[in-house]
Every structure is written in structure tokens, then in C-alpha cells.
Design an enzyme around this catalytic site. Structure first.
Site, PDB file in Angstrom:
ATOM      1  N   LYS A   1       0.836  -1.216   0.000  1.00  0.00           N
ATOM      2  CA  LYS A   1       0.000   0.000   0.000  1.00  0.00           C
ATOM      3  C   LYS A   1       0.863   1.257   0.000  1.00  0.00           C
ATOM      4  CE  LYS A   1      -1.971  -1.171   3.924  1.00  0.00           C
ATOM      5  NZ  LYS A   1      -1.422  -2.500   4.254  1.00  0.00           N
TER       6      LYS A   1
ATOM      7  N   ARG B   1      -9.604   0.662   8.469  1.00  0.00           N
ATOM      8  CA  ARG B   1      -9.254  -0.727   8.785  1.00  0.00           C
ATOM      9  C   ARG B   1     -10.352  -1.431   9.560  1.00  0.00           C
ATOM     10  NH1 ARG B   1      -3.155   0.265   8.727  1.00  0.00           N
ATOM     11  NH2 ARG B   1      -2.252  -1.797   8.616  1.00  0.00           N
TER      12      ARG B   1
ATOM     13  N   ARG C   1      11.903  -6.036   5.203  1.00  0.00           N
ATOM     14  CA  ARG C   1      11.901  -4.617   5.561  1.00  0.00           C
ATOM     15  C   ARG C   1      12.400  -4.425   6.992  1.00  0.00           C
ATOM     16  NH1 ARG C   1       6.399  -1.256   5.101  1.00  0.00           N
ATOM     17  NH2 ARG C   1       5.822  -2.593   6.815  1.00  0.00           N
TER      18      ARG C   1
ATOM     19  N   ARG D   1      -0.455  -9.390  13.230  1.00  0.00           N
ATOM     20  CA  ARG D   1      -1.000  -8.322  12.368  1.00  0.00           C
ATOM     21  C   ARG D   1      -1.892  -8.920  11.276  1.00  0.00           C
ATOM     22  NH1 ARG D   1       4.543  -5.664  10.823  1.00  0.00           N
ATOM     23  NH2 ARG D   1       3.328  -4.373   9.369  1.00  0.00           N
TER      24      ARG D   1
END
Ligand code: B4P
Length: 202
Positions: free
Chosen positions: A14, A89, A128, A146
Site C-alpha cells: 500500500k 481498517r 523490511r 498483524r
């Protein structure tokens, strides 16, 4: 005004694709994750409250993120549109966003939902985490938490936009440029009913 929601599980891309859209369309990029991390860096009370939840891979309360988005919308009356990244969300956030935009005389044009298989999401985030400094990207258990939060609380947001005929789904695998081409194609199609009619898988 053109207002887009970029949607999908953690690590789907995103943030990356928002940068392309911002560059080419002149829209204001609003990432609730980035806004929360700025609050943490500034040491604000809001940041302190958010940090422990984010570090545990849990969503922060709706009223916190809705308040942040409200202040950004009100603070940018001349924007030609917004890219919402990581927001909404939850259904409560989606409803609040509709109300906030209605007050501004505008609405969401469409949601672009990206899909990537679960294992690739985990690999992207761990990669990352090696240099981002993000604690929530460094632990496989937190990343899985998550993804669970996404399935439990966020996946239904796709249905919210699907019911408004604003939902488009694209494959988030491949090069960043090829994914961006898919997004552009989705934005240029007249129909807003793309997608398989099922909840977005992780
Ligand atoms: P976010 O910062 O939004 O993080 P995220 O959804 O986990 O994903 P992110 O946006 O960073 O990753 P992207 O898909 O761009 O949220 C962090 C936390 O803040 C949440 O867990 C929650 O606690 C809190 N929060 C945020 N918003 C909230 C809300 N609305 N309500 C409640 N709580 C909220 O992934 C990109 C990664 O993949 C990058 O490393 C990129 O380089 C790589 N990548 C991208 N495209 C690729 C490709 N094509 N191939 C390979 N790698 C690619």
C-alpha cells in the site's frame, strides 16, 4: 476531488503504490501508520498510547485514528483529493470516513484492494524489518498477529466498499511498476465491480 482507498493486508504494498499515485495524480497521501509513527517519534501522549499496541501488532482504537484523519482532512481544504493508506481498517472507520467526506461535499471514488499470498507478505515484512527499524516487522509472531488482526477486523471493510460498488481488486505480486500499471487499469475501467466477490484472502 478524487479520493482513493488503498487496501490490503500488512506488507501488500500500500505504502509503495501510494507513492506512485501521489507522484502522478497530485493527491495527498494519508497513511495512518505513518501518522502514528510520527506521533511516537514526537513522544506525544497519543504516540505513547499507540506504541505498545503497534509493537504488539494490534490495531489502535478507532477514535484515535479517526481523530487523526479528521484533523488532516480539515487541515487541507484545498487538496485535490486524498489517498487513504491503511485507513479505514474497521467498519466503524469506514463509516466515519464516509461521514467526514460527506461534510466536505465529497466521497470515496474507489477502493483498490491488493492481494499477495500470506507467505510472501511475511517474507516482505521480515525483509523490511532488517533495516526499517520497525519493531513490528522484526518478529514473525508479531507479523502473524498483524495478519490475524487484518482477517478479524479489516477484511470486512472490503465488503463495505463492494456493497457500494466501489471495490476493485488487483494482484499485488510482481514488480512495483507492473502492479502500478494494474492499479491504473483498474482506475480507468468503468465498472467498479472487479474482484471475486469473496472476502480478500491472506
Ligand atoms: P501500517 O504502517 O499501515 O503498516 P502495514 O499495514 O502493516 O503495512 P505497510 O503499509 O507498512 O506496508 P506495505 O503494505 O506498504 O500500520 C502499522 C500499525 O499501525 C498497525 O499494525 C496498527 O497497529 C496501526 N494502525 C495503522 N493504521 C491503523 C488504523 N487505521 N486503525 C488502527 N490501527 C492502525 O508493505 C510494503 C513492504 O513490502 C515494503 O517493505 C515494500 O518495499 C515491500 N513491497 C512493496 N511492493 C512490493 C513488491 N511488488 N514486491 C516485493 N516487495 C514489495
Amino acid at each position: 476531488m478524487l479520493n482513493l482507498v488503498l487496501f490490503g493486508p500488512p506488507g501488500v504494498g500500500k505504502g509503495t503504490q501510494s507513492q506512485y499515485l501521489t507522484r502522478d495524480m497530485g493527491l495527498l497521501h494519508l497513511s495512518t501508520g505513518d501518522l502514528l509513527r510520527s506521533e511516537i517519534a514526537a513522544g506525544s501522549a497519543l504516540g505513547l498510547e499507540a506504541k505498545s499496541l503497534m509493537d504488539a501488532g494490534i490495531l489502535v482504537p478507532d477514535e484515535v485514528v479517526i481523530g487523526m484523519i479528521k484533523s488532516k482532512l480539515q487541515g487541507n481544504p484545498d487538496a485535490s483529493g486524498f489517498i487513504f493508506d491503511g485507513f479505514p481498517r474497521t467498519i466503524a472507520q469506514a463509516e466515519a470516513l464516509d461521514n467526514l467526506l460527506q461534510d466536505l461535499g465529497t466521497s470515496i471514488h474507489c477502493m483498490i484492494s491488493m492481494t499477495v499470498p500470506r507467505q510472501e507478505l511475511i517474507e516482505r515484512l521480515l525483509l523490511r524489518g532488517q533495516d526499517s527499524g520497525r519493531t513490528d516487522d522484526q518478529d514473525r509472531g508479531i507479523i502473524e498477529q498483524r495478519l490475524e488482526e487484518y482477517l478479524r477486523k479489516s477484511a470486512a471493510v472490503a465488503d463495505y466498499y463492494r456493497s457500494q460498488h466501489k471495490f476493485k481488486e488487483i494482484d499485488g505480486r510482481g514488480s512495483m511498476d507492473s502492479i502500478y500499471l494494474r492499479i491504473q487499469a483498474a482506475l480507468n475501467t468503468g465498472s467498479s465491480s472487479a474482484g471475486n466477490g469473496e472476502s480478500t484472502p491472506v
